[in-house]
Design a protein around this motif. Structure first.
Motif, PDB file in Angstrom:
ATOM      1  N   GLU A  90       0.834  -1.195   0.000  1.00  0.00           N
ATOM      2  CA  GLU A  90       0.000   0.000   0.000  1.00  0.00           C
ATOM      3  C   GLU A  90       0.875   1.254   0.000  1.00  0.00           C
ATOM      4  O   GLU A  90       1.976   1.252   0.530  1.00  0.00           O
ATOM      5  CB  GLU A  90      -0.893   0.026   1.237  1.00  0.00           C
ATOM      6  N   PRO A  91       0.362   2.346  -0.571  1.00  0.00           N
ATOM      7  CA  PRO A  91       1.092   3.623  -0.503  1.00  0.00           C
ATOM      8  C   PRO A  91       1.291   4.039   0.948  1.00  0.00           C
ATOM      9  O   PRO A  91       0.401   3.864   1.779  1.00  0.00           O
ATOM     10  CB  PRO A  91       0.160   4.591  -1.238  1.00  0.00           C
ATOM     11  N   HIS A  92       2.445   4.588   1.255  1.00  0.00           N
ATOM     12  CA  HIS A  92       2.753   5.045   2.604  1.00  0.00           C
ATOM     13  C   HIS A  92       2.948   6.560   2.615  1.00  0.00           C
ATOM     14  O   HIS A  92       3.276   7.161   1.592  1.00  0.00           O
ATOM     15  CB  HIS A  92       4.016   4.354   3.129  1.00  0.00           C
ATOM     16  N   LYS A  93       2.753   7.142   3.787  1.00  0.00           N
ATOM     17  CA  LYS A  93       2.959   8.575   3.903  1.00  0.00           C
ATOM     18  C   LYS A  93       3.360   8.945   5.318  1.00  0.00           C
ATOM     19  O   LYS A  93       3.204   8.162   6.258  1.00  0.00           O
ATOM     20  CB  LYS A  93       1.697   9.341   3.510  1.00  0.00           C
ATOM     21  N   HIS A 131      11.943  -1.214   7.589  1.00  0.00           N
ATOM     22  CA  HIS A 131      12.805  -0.926   6.448  1.00  0.00           C
ATOM     23  C   HIS A 131      12.079  -1.068   5.109  1.00  0.00           C
ATOM     24  O   HIS A 131      12.259  -0.244   4.203  1.00  0.00           O
ATOM     25  CB  HIS A 131      14.043  -1.823   6.481  1.00  0.00           C
ATOM     26  N   GLU A 132      11.267  -2.101   4.967  1.00  0.00           N
ATOM     27  CA  GLU A 132      10.571  -2.308   3.692  1.00  0.00           C
ATOM     28  C   GLU A 132       9.538  -1.212   3.443  1.00  0.00           C
ATOM     29  O   GLU A 132       9.419  -0.695   2.332  1.00  0.00           O
ATOM     30  CB  GLU A 132       9.913  -3.686   3.672  1.00  0.00           C
ATOM     31  N   SER A 133       8.805  -0.841   4.485  1.00  0.00           N
ATOM     32  CA  SER A 133       7.815   0.234   4.347  1.00  0.00           C
ATOM     33  C   SER A 133       8.503   1.558   4.038  1.00  0.00           C
ATOM     34  O   SER A 133       8.004   2.357   3.237  1.00  0.00           O
ATOM     35  CB  SER A 133       6.994   0.361   5.640  1.00  0.00           C
ATOM     36  N   LEU A 134       9.641   1.783   4.677  1.00  0.00           N
ATOM     37  CA  LEU A 134      10.393   3.014   4.451  1.00  0.00           C
ATOM     38  C   LEU A 134      10.902   3.078   3.016  1.00  0.00           C
ATOM     39  O   LEU A 134      10.840   4.130   2.365  1.00  0.00           O
ATOM     40  CB  LEU A 134      11.566   3.081   5.428  1.00  0.00           C
ATOM     41  N   ALA A 135      11.383   1.943   2.497  1.00  0.00           N
ATOM     42  CA  ALA A 135      11.867   1.893   1.116  1.00  0.00           C
ATOM     43  C   ALA A 135      10.729   2.162   0.140  1.00  0.00           C
ATOM     44  O   ALA A 135      10.901   2.846  -0.879  1.00  0.00           O
ATOM     45  CB  ALA A 135      12.504   0.540   0.838  1.00  0.00           C
ATOM     46  N   LEU A 136       9.552   1.622   0.450  1.00  0.00           N
ATOM     47  CA  LEU A 136       8.385   1.846  -0.400  1.00  0.00           C
ATOM     48  C   LEU A 136       7.986   3.315  -0.397  1.00  0.00           C
ATOM     49  O   LEU A 136       7.651   3.892  -1.440  1.00  0.00           O
ATOM     50  CB  LEU A 136       7.227   0.979   0.101  1.00  0.00           C
ATOM     51  N   TRP A 137       8.033   3.928   0.771  1.00  0.00           N
ATOM     52  CA  TRP A 137       7.715   5.359   0.899  1.00  0.00           C
ATOM     53  C   TRP A 137       8.690   6.203   0.077  1.00  0.00           C
ATOM     54  O   TRP A 137       8.294   7.128  -0.635  1.00  0.00           O
ATOM     55  CB  TRP A 137       7.781   5.739   2.379  1.00  0.00           C
ATOM     56  N   GLU A 138       9.969   5.876   0.159  1.00  0.00           N
ATOM     57  CA  GLU A 138      10.996   6.608  -0.588  1.00  0.00           C
ATOM     58  C   GLU A 138      10.820   6.412  -2.087  1.00  0.00           C
ATOM     59  O   GLU A 138      11.003   7.344  -2.884  1.00  0.00           O
ATOM     60  CB  GLU A 138      12.381   6.147  -0.145  1.00  0.00           C
ATOM     61  N   TYR A 140       8.124   5.983  -3.781  1.00  0.00           N
ATOM     62  CA  TYR A 140       6.972   6.694  -4.327  1.00  0.00           C
ATOM     63  C   TYR A 140       6.930   8.168  -3.922  1.00  0.00           C
ATOM     64  O   TYR A 140       5.851   8.764  -3.806  1.00  0.00           O
ATOM     65  CB  TYR A 140       5.677   5.981  -3.925  1.00  0.00           C
ATOM     66  N   GLY A 141       8.087   8.753  -3.704  1.00  0.00           N
ATOM     67  CA  GLY A 141       8.170  10.207  -3.566  1.00  0.00           C
ATOM     68  C   GLY A 141       8.165  10.778  -2.171  1.00  0.00           C
ATOM     69  O   GLY A 141       8.066  11.996  -1.990  1.00  0.00           O
ATOM     70  N   GLU A 142       8.250   9.917  -1.135  1.00  0.00           N
ATOM     71  CA  GLU A 142       8.334  10.384   0.251  1.00  0.00           C
ATOM     72  C   GLU A 142       7.211  11.374   0.592  1.00  0.00           C
ATOM     73  O   GLU A 142       7.437  12.492   1.041  1.00  0.00           O
ATOM     74  CB  GLU A 142       9.699  11.021   0.507  1.00  0.00           C
ATOM     75  N   LYS A 143       5.986  10.938   0.417  1.00  0.00           N
ATOM     76  CA  LYS A 143       4.815  11.795   0.624  1.00  0.00           C
ATOM     77  C   LYS A 143       4.721  12.279   2.061  1.00  0.00           C
ATOM     78  O   LYS A 143       4.774  11.501   2.999  1.00  0.00           O
ATOM     79  CB  LYS A 143       3.546  11.010   0.261  1.00  0.00           C
ATOM     80  N   LYS A 144       4.574  13.607   2.209  1.00  0.00           N
ATOM     81  CA  LYS A 144       4.431  14.224   3.525  1.00  0.00           C
ATOM     82  C   LYS A 144       3.260  15.213   3.484  1.00  0.00           C
ATOM     83  O   LYS A 144       3.147  16.001   2.551  1.00  0.00           O
ATOM     84  CB  LYS A 144       5.720  14.953   3.934  1.00  0.00           C
ATOM     85  N   ILE A 145       2.430  15.184   4.528  1.00  0.00           N
ATOM     86  CA  ILE A 145       1.254  16.046   4.604  1.00  0.00           C
ATOM     87  C   ILE A 145       1.308  16.847   5.908  1.00  0.00           C
ATOM     88  O   ILE A 145       1.547  16.282   6.975  1.00  0.00           O
ATOM     89  CB  ILE A 145      -0.055  15.233   4.576  1.00  0.00           C
ATOM     90  N   ALA A 146       1.074  18.161   5.816  1.00  0.00           N
ATOM     91  CA  ALA A 146       1.059  19.023   7.004  1.00  0.00           C
ATOM     92  C   ALA A 146      -0.385  19.280   7.426  1.00  0.00           C
ATOM     93  O   ALA A 146      -1.199  19.762   6.631  1.00  0.00           O
ATOM     94  CB  ALA A 146       1.770  20.336   6.715  1.00  0.00           C
ATOM     95  N   LEU A 147      -0.690  18.967   8.676  1.00  0.00           N
ATOM     96  CA  LEU A 147      -2.042  19.114   9.211  1.00  0.00           C
ATOM     97  C   LEU A 147      -2.034  19.979  10.465  1.00  0.00           C
ATOM     98  O   LEU A 147      -0.974  20.271  11.013  1.00  0.00           O
ATOM     99  CB  LEU A 147      -2.630  17.734   9.529  1.00  0.00           C
TER     100      LEU A 147
END
Length: 207
Positions: A90-93, A131-138, A140-147
């Motif tokens: 799944e996409p991570h953020k 590590h695997e989730s972190l690699a997946l996040w990286e 797909y663009g290291e998505k970050k959202i400010a709330l």
């Protein structure tokens, strides 16, 4: 040779053996609650396993030994990998939730965002299971959202909710050098699959 064991002696011996076996089974327990052997945990962490995984393996093997726990992990690792494979794809953020009650300036917000991002990133790279989730996040663009959150209590509540879902989080407390008092909780970062993170922060508004 004559057996001089009396019925009373035989009963006592049986009772002692029963108590001995029970003690062995309950090793590492307090008031009926399992307590993992801390020395075993320390040894297993050196193999790259996080504390939660170590405790799970030691519980399954009843604190027998480090070797027994590691063998259990190897035997069950493939099954857990299959169960987690869908979640890992799944996409991570990463979300950054800011305490707006502090009235921080733009520069202060930027600095706190850096603290929150680096803080959680360091925790992620230091734990093998992420590590695997972190690699997946990286990948797909290291998505970050400010709330935004209305106050410090909201940040604490969100972190508790993230922890309950098993999501990594990092809460920044300011040193108090500029603008705000020392110890102020400024921003909370949370990382995980989009679906999981949204369960915690899905109703918050963008900063």
């Amino acid at each position: 040779m004559v057996d001089v064991t009396t019925p009373s002696m035989s009963a006592n011996r049986t009772e002692m053996e029963s108590l001995k076996n029970k003690k062995g089974m309950e090793s590492g327990s307090k008031n009926g609650e399992f307590t993992a052997n801390e020395n075993f945990i320390s040894a297993m962490v050196e193999f790259g396993y996080d504390r939660e995984t170590c405790v799970k393996a030691l519980f399954a093997t009843q604190n027998q030994s480090v070797e027994a726990a590691l063998e259990w992990l190897l035997e069950n690792e493939s099954e857990e990998d299959e169960e987690d494979s869908e979640a890992e794809d799944e996409p991570h953020k990463m979300v950054l939730v800011f305490n707006t009650s502090l009235g921080m300036g733009v520069g202060k917000v930027a600095a706190q965002a850096g603290h929150a991002t680096l803080g959680i990133y360091r925790e992620l790279i230091s734990t093998a299971k992420h590590h695997e989730s972190l690699a997946l996040w990286e990948q797909y663009g290291e998505k970050k959202i400010a709330l935004r959150a209305e106050n410090e209590e909201k940040l604490i509540s969100l972190q508790a909710a993230a922890t309950e879902l098993g999501l990594p989080s990092y809460l920044v407390e300011d040193a108090g050098f500029t603008q705000i008092p020392s110890g102020s909780k400024t921003v909370l970062s949370i990382f995980g699959s989009e679906e999981s993170v949204n369960k915690v922060t899905g109703k918050l508004k963008l900063l």
